[in-house]
Motif scaffolding. Sequence first.
Motif, PDB file in Angstrom:
ATOM      1  N   PRO A  77       0.819  -1.222   0.000  1.00  0.00           N
ATOM      2  CA  PRO A  77       0.000   0.000   0.000  1.00  0.00           C
ATOM      3  C   PRO A  77       0.855   1.276   0.000  1.00  0.00           C
ATOM      4  N   ALA A  78       0.383   2.268  -0.746  1.00  0.00           N
ATOM      5  CA  ALA A  78       1.058   3.569  -0.794  1.00  0.00           C
ATOM      6  C   ALA A  78       1.152   4.154   0.610  1.00  0.00           C
ATOM      7  N   GLY A  79       2.261   4.800   0.893  1.00  0.00           N
ATOM      8  CA  GLY A  79       2.453   5.440   2.182  1.00  0.00           C
ATOM      9  C   GLY A  79       3.031   4.537   3.251  1.00  0.00           C
ATOM     10  N   THR A  80       3.265   3.273   2.932  1.00  0.00           N
ATOM     11  CA  THR A  80       3.850   2.359   3.919  1.00  0.00           C
ATOM     12  C   THR A  80       5.359   2.267   3.703  1.00  0.00           C
ATOM     13  N   LEU A  81       6.060   1.836   4.750  1.00  0.00           N
ATOM     14  CA  LEU A  81       7.504   1.642   4.616  1.00  0.00           C
ATOM     15  C   LEU A  81       7.810   0.529   3.610  1.00  0.00           C
ATOM     16  N   ASP A  82       6.970  -0.507   3.588  1.00  0.00           N
ATOM     17  CA  ASP A  82       7.170  -1.562   2.595  1.00  0.00           C
ATOM     18  C   ASP A  82       7.077  -1.011   1.177  1.00  0.00           C
ATOM     19  N   ARG A  83       6.149  -0.094   0.951  1.00  0.00           N
ATOM     20  CA  ARG A  83       6.022   0.505  -0.387  1.00  0.00           C
ATOM     21  C   ARG A  83       7.238   1.369  -0.703  1.00  0.00           C
ATOM     22  N   ALA A  84       7.740   2.078   0.285  1.00  0.00           N
ATOM     23  CA  ALA A  84       8.938   2.893   0.056  1.00  0.00           C
ATOM     24  C   ALA A  84      10.113   1.995  -0.330  1.00  0.00           C
ATOM     25  N   ARG A  85      10.262   0.855   0.346  1.00  0.00           N
ATOM     26  CA  ARG A  85      11.324  -0.094   0.015  1.00  0.00           C
ATOM     27  C   ARG A  85      11.104  -0.674  -1.387  1.00  0.00           C
ATOM     28  N   GLN A  86       9.858  -0.975  -1.709  1.00  0.00           N
ATOM     29  CA  GLN A  86       9.528  -1.501  -3.045  1.00  0.00           C
ATOM     30  C   GLN A  86       9.863  -0.465  -4.116  1.00  0.00           C
ATOM     31  N   ASP A  87       9.465   0.780  -3.901  1.00  0.00           N
ATOM     32  CA  ASP A  87       9.749   1.833  -4.879  1.00  0.00           C
ATOM     33  C   ASP A  87      11.255   2.062  -5.025  1.00  0.00           C
ATOM     34  N   SER A  88      11.985   1.958  -3.910  1.00  0.00           N
ATOM     35  CA  SER A  88      13.440   2.087  -3.962  1.00  0.00           C
ATOM     36  C   SER A  88      14.045   0.976  -4.811  1.00  0.00           C
ATOM     37  N   MET A  89      13.554  -0.243  -4.635  1.00  0.00           N
ATOM     38  CA  MET A  89      14.050  -1.368  -5.431  1.00  0.00           C
ATOM     39  C   MET A  89      13.725  -1.160  -6.912  1.00  0.00           C
ATOM     40  N   THR A  90      12.520  -0.687  -7.196  1.00  0.00           N
ATOM     41  CA  THR A  90      12.130  -0.419  -8.591  1.00  0.00           C
ATOM     42  C   THR A  90      13.086   0.590  -9.218  1.00  0.00           C
ATOM     43  N   GLN A  91      13.358   1.686  -8.517  1.00  0.00           N
ATOM     44  CA  GLN A  91      14.256   2.710  -9.060  1.00  0.00           C
ATOM     45  C   GLN A  91      15.671   2.170  -9.252  1.00  0.00           C
ATOM     46  N   PHE A  92      16.134   1.367  -8.298  1.00  0.00           N
ATOM     47  CA  PHE A  92      17.459   0.762  -8.432  1.00  0.00           C
ATOM     48  C   PHE A  92      17.539  -0.091  -9.699  1.00  0.00           C
ATOM     49  N   LEU A  93      16.531  -0.924  -9.921  1.00  0.00           N
ATOM     50  CA  LEU A  93      16.527  -1.789 -11.098  1.00  0.00           C
ATOM     51  C   LEU A  93      16.491  -0.995 -12.393  1.00  0.00           C
ATOM     52  N   HIS A 130      28.683  -5.321 -11.672  1.00  0.00           N
ATOM     53  CA  HIS A 130      28.851  -4.674 -10.364  1.00  0.00           C
ATOM     54  C   HIS A 130      27.484  -4.486  -9.692  1.00  0.00           C
ATOM     55  N   SER A 131      26.482  -4.111 -10.442  1.00  0.00           N
ATOM     56  CA  SER A 131      25.141  -3.896  -9.892  1.00  0.00           C
ATOM     57  C   SER A 131      24.525  -5.188  -9.363  1.00  0.00           C
ATOM     58  N   GLN A 132      24.904  -6.315  -9.949  1.00  0.00           N
ATOM     59  CA  GLN A 132      24.377  -7.599  -9.467  1.00  0.00           C
ATOM     60  C   GLN A 132      24.797  -7.857  -8.025  1.00  0.00           C
ATOM     61  N   LYS A 133      26.014  -7.495  -7.662  1.00  0.00           N
ATOM     62  CA  LYS A 133      26.491  -7.683  -6.292  1.00  0.00           C
ATOM     63  C   LYS A 133      25.660  -6.846  -5.324  1.00  0.00           C
ATOM     64  N   THR A 134      25.385  -5.612  -5.704  1.00  0.00           N
ATOM     65  CA  THR A 134      24.573  -4.737  -4.855  1.00  0.00           C
ATOM     66  C   THR A 134      23.162  -5.292  -4.728  1.00  0.00           C
ATOM     67  N   LEU A 135      22.604  -5.750  -5.840  1.00  0.00           N
ATOM     68  CA  LEU A 135      21.249  -6.299  -5.809  1.00  0.00           C
ATOM     69  C   LEU A 135      21.162  -7.492  -4.870  1.00  0.00           C
ATOM     70  N   VAL A 136      22.089  -8.422  -4.988  1.00  0.00           N
ATOM     71  CA  VAL A 136      22.053  -9.618  -4.149  1.00  0.00           C
ATOM     72  C   VAL A 136      22.122  -9.233  -2.671  1.00  0.00           C
ATOM     73  N   ALA A 137      22.886  -8.213  -2.337  1.00  0.00           N
ATOM     74  CA  ALA A 137      22.953  -7.746  -0.945  1.00  0.00           C
ATOM     75  C   ALA A 137      21.624  -7.147  -0.489  1.00  0.00           C
ATOM     76  N   ARG A 138      20.827  -6.643  -1.427  1.00  0.00           N
ATOM     77  CA  ARG A 138      19.536  -6.020  -1.090  1.00  0.00           C
ATOM     78  C   ARG A 138      18.367  -6.999  -1.126  1.00  0.00           C
ATOM     79  N   MET A 139      18.547  -8.161  -1.735  1.00  0.00           N
ATOM     80  CA  MET A 139      17.439  -9.109  -1.871  1.00  0.00           C
ATOM     81  C   MET A 139      17.016  -9.641  -0.507  1.00  0.00           C
ATOM     82  N   SER A 140      15.709  -9.878  -0.364  1.00  0.00           N
ATOM     83  CA  SER A 140      15.196 -10.444   0.877  1.00  0.00           C
ATOM     84  C   SER A 140      15.505 -11.936   0.925  1.00  0.00           C
TER      85      SER A 140
END
Length: 195
Positions: A77-93, A130-140
């Motif tokens: 849901p918009a406005g939640t911390l989970d959504r902020a983390r999801q949006d951050s992951m989207t922008q990173f990708l 290089h980005s793959q290493k960062t992604l793997v560190a961020r994956m749940s």
Amino acid sequence: MYTVVGSVESRALRVLWMLEELGLDYEHLPAPPRSPDVISLNPAGKVPVLVADGTPITDSTAILAFLADRHGALTFPAGTLDRARQDSMTQFLLDEFDAALWMSARHSFILPEDLREAAIKKSLRWEFQHSQKTLVARMSEGPFLMGETMTVPDIILTHCGDWADAARFPITQDRLAQYLERMRSRPALKRAMAR
């Protein structure tokens, strides 16, 4: 009813896959970029285009976010911390994976030949690895990027993984390779690709 414009060989696959995951009815017009059907909906001539309630929506990520919010699925849901983390992951990708692959494509077959720079691909491959290493560190720890819930970034990353294979950008992280193998086995993705 939705209409998706663009072939499965383009980012339109992301939209088709999401609609399949949501179990929604839609029509598919596999028009190529810059074709009259596309330009009539998007003056830039780019695909995908989603026509919803008679209104064209462009850009695959905007379309995915719209569908997720409208149908309350594949998102937090918009406005939640989970959504902020999801949006951050989207922008990173988009910044680290999609952008490198798109720039490589531009210098492979999109730009006029006299503007293509083959040498740029070496640095793009390095950035991608290089980005793959960062992604793997961020994956749940869950089966999906954000944990137990499949979200928009899962669709974007899986599509980028397939694109990377086609562009000969190697997947160097085992955890990412295993994730992509799991995601590629999803029935909804297989249905979308069969179009």
